[in-house]
Motif scaffolding. Structure first.
Motif, PDB file in Angstrom:
ATOM      1  N   ARG A 159       0.818  -1.223   0.000  1.00 24.21           N
ATOM      2  CA  ARG A 159       0.000   0.000   0.000  1.00 24.21           C
ATOM      3  C   ARG A 159       0.845   1.263   0.000  1.00 24.21           C
ATOM      4  NH1 ARG A 159      -0.894   3.141   4.053  1.00 24.21           N
ATOM      5  NH2 ARG A 159      -0.173   1.600   5.548  1.00 24.21           N
ATOM      6  N   VAL A 160       1.884   1.314   0.824  1.00 20.99           N
ATOM      7  CA  VAL A 160       2.693   2.532   0.949  1.00 20.99           C
ATOM      8  C   VAL A 160       3.462   2.814  -0.336  1.00 20.99           C
ATOM      9  CG1 VAL A 160       4.615   3.593   2.199  1.00 20.99           C
ATOM     10  CG2 VAL A 160       2.839   2.357   3.457  1.00 20.99           C
ATOM     11  N   SER A 183      -2.822  -5.129   0.098  1.00 23.16           N
ATOM     12  CA  SER A 183      -3.324  -4.247   1.145  1.00 23.16           C
ATOM     13  C   SER A 183      -4.543  -4.862   1.808  1.00 23.16           C
ATOM     14  CB  SER A 183      -3.696  -2.877   0.564  1.00 23.16           C
ATOM     15  OG  SER A 183      -4.292  -2.070   1.557  1.00 23.16           O
ATOM     16  N   GLY A 184      -4.558  -4.749   3.112  1.00 21.59           N
ATOM     17  CA  GLY A 184      -5.735  -5.156   3.857  1.00 21.59           C
ATOM     18  C   GLY A 184      -6.601  -3.973   4.244  1.00 21.59           C
ATOM     19  N   THR A 185      -6.142  -2.757   3.902  1.00 20.66           N
ATOM     20  CA  THR A 185      -6.885  -1.562   4.308  1.00 20.66           C
ATOM     21  C   THR A 185      -7.505  -0.802   3.138  1.00 20.66           C
ATOM     22  OG1 THR A 185      -4.861  -0.232   4.277  1.00 20.66           O
ATOM     23  CG2 THR A 185      -5.491  -1.225   6.388  1.00 20.66           C
ATOM     24  N   ARG A 188      -5.537  -9.780  -2.073  1.00 22.29           N
ATOM     25  CA  ARG A 188      -6.047 -10.016  -0.719  1.00 22.29           C
ATOM     26  C   ARG A 188      -5.888 -11.487  -0.366  1.00 22.29           C
ATOM     27  NH1 ARG A 188      -8.254  -5.460   1.290  1.00 22.29           N
ATOM     28  NH2 ARG A 188      -9.519  -4.177  -0.045  1.00 22.29           N
ATOM     29  N   GLY A 189      -6.105 -11.775   0.911  1.00 18.71           N
ATOM     30  CA  GLY A 189      -6.051 -13.158   1.360  1.00 18.71           C
ATOM     31  C   GLY A 189      -4.638 -13.576   1.705  1.00 18.71           C
ATOM     32  N   ASP A 190      -4.393 -14.855   1.629  1.00 22.84           N
ATOM     33  CA  ASP A 190      -3.095 -15.422   1.969  1.00 22.84           C
ATOM     34  C   ASP A 190      -2.028 -14.927   0.990  1.00 22.84           C
ATOM     35  OD1 ASP A 190      -1.051 -17.855   1.437  1.00 22.84           O
ATOM     36  OD2 ASP A 190      -1.685 -17.843   3.554  1.00 22.84           O
ATOM     37  N   LEU A 191      -1.034 -14.195   1.508  1.00 22.94           N
ATOM     38  CA  LEU A 191      -0.006 -13.585   0.658  1.00 22.94           C
ATOM     39  C   LEU A 191       0.740 -14.631  -0.157  1.00 22.94           C
ATOM     40  CD1 LEU A 191       1.643 -11.113  -0.259  1.00 22.94           C
ATOM     41  CD2 LEU A 191       3.118 -11.502   1.736  1.00 22.94           C
ATOM     42  N   GLU A 192       1.190 -15.671   0.483  1.00 17.50           N
ATOM     43  CA  GLU A 192       1.985 -16.675  -0.237  1.00 17.50           C
ATOM     44  C   GLU A 192       1.183 -17.318  -1.365  1.00 17.50           C
ATOM     45  OE1 GLU A 192       4.737 -20.629   0.542  1.00 17.50           O
ATOM     46  OE2 GLU A 192       4.155 -19.387   2.245  1.00 17.50           O
ATOM     47  N   GLN A 193      -0.033 -17.708  -1.092  1.00 14.06           N
ATOM     48  CA  GLN A 193      -0.869 -18.315  -2.135  1.00 14.06           C
ATOM     49  C   GLN A 193      -1.128 -17.332  -3.275  1.00 14.06           C
ATOM     50  OE1 GLN A 193      -4.476 -19.782  -0.383  1.00 14.06           O
ATOM     51  NE2 GLN A 193      -3.457 -21.482   0.666  1.00 14.06           N
TER      52      GLN A 193
END
Length: 188
Positions: free
Chosen positions: A46-47, A88-90, A102-107
């Motif tokens: 996000r940043v 980003s989760g926000t 979104r969700g599991d980053l690795e997947q």
């Protein structure tokens, strides 16, 4: 399978704050445009996404801002037109040719790497640490700046396990910057 490449400017003392290094010049901007051009997708947290968008997004009128030098335009055009994935989760939505991850980053990143194409580029500080910890980065490129910053975020601070790297390329810039490209050892 697309390769995930991490590239960042870093001072000799490990600081990777974007204002800690040598000011960009025509040579380094050509290099960065080519580096991003090696990927068909940019992966940002996000940043980093917000920072890049605030500077490199083409204005609605289509004209690049007056502060931009002609030698910066190829980089601006490369990043502006690139497909972007934003972790980003926000954030509730993104634009600028981007989609949320979104969700599991690795997947999610493994799924992106499985898509056809040339590769993925990741920049920033926090997201690359999470990706390195999961063994997802296939190539690391550091533009080592000939300065000691003395403060700011440091490169991959908090990495859980040591990652052995092997040098695959080096580029010396006229400014004194040295570009070093590595891959994790054993991933020929």
């Amino acid at each position: 399978m697309r390769k995930l490449r991490y590239s960042i400017n870093v001072a000799l003392d490990g600081c990777c704050h974007h204002e800690a290094g040598v000011a960009p010049d025509a040579e380094s901007m050509r290099w960065w445009a080519a580096e991003m051009g090696r990927a068909d997708g940019l992966l940002f947290g996000r940043v980093t996404y917000g920072m890049m968008e605030s500077v490199w997004r083409r204005p609605a009128d289509g004209a690049w801002p007056g502060w931009m030098e002609a030698w910066q335009v190829p980089f601006a055009e490369t990043i502006d037109r690139a497909k972007k994935y934003v972790v980003s989760g926000t954030l509730s939505d993104v634009d600028w040719n981007a989609e949320l991850v979104r969700g599991d980053l690795e997947q999610a990143v493994r799924r992106l790497k499985q898509e056809p194409g040339e590769g993925l580029f990741v920049g920033g500080v926090t997201l690359p640490l999470a990706l390195a910890d999961r063994g997802l980065i296939d190539e690391y490129t550091f533009l080592v700046q000939p300065v000691l910053a003395g403060h700011g975020p440091t490169l991959l601070a908090g990495l859980r396990e040591r990652i052995e790297l092997e040098l695959v390329d080096r580029h010396d810039f006229r400014s004194g910057v040295v570009g070093l490209r590595y891959r994790p050892a054993g991933r020929g």
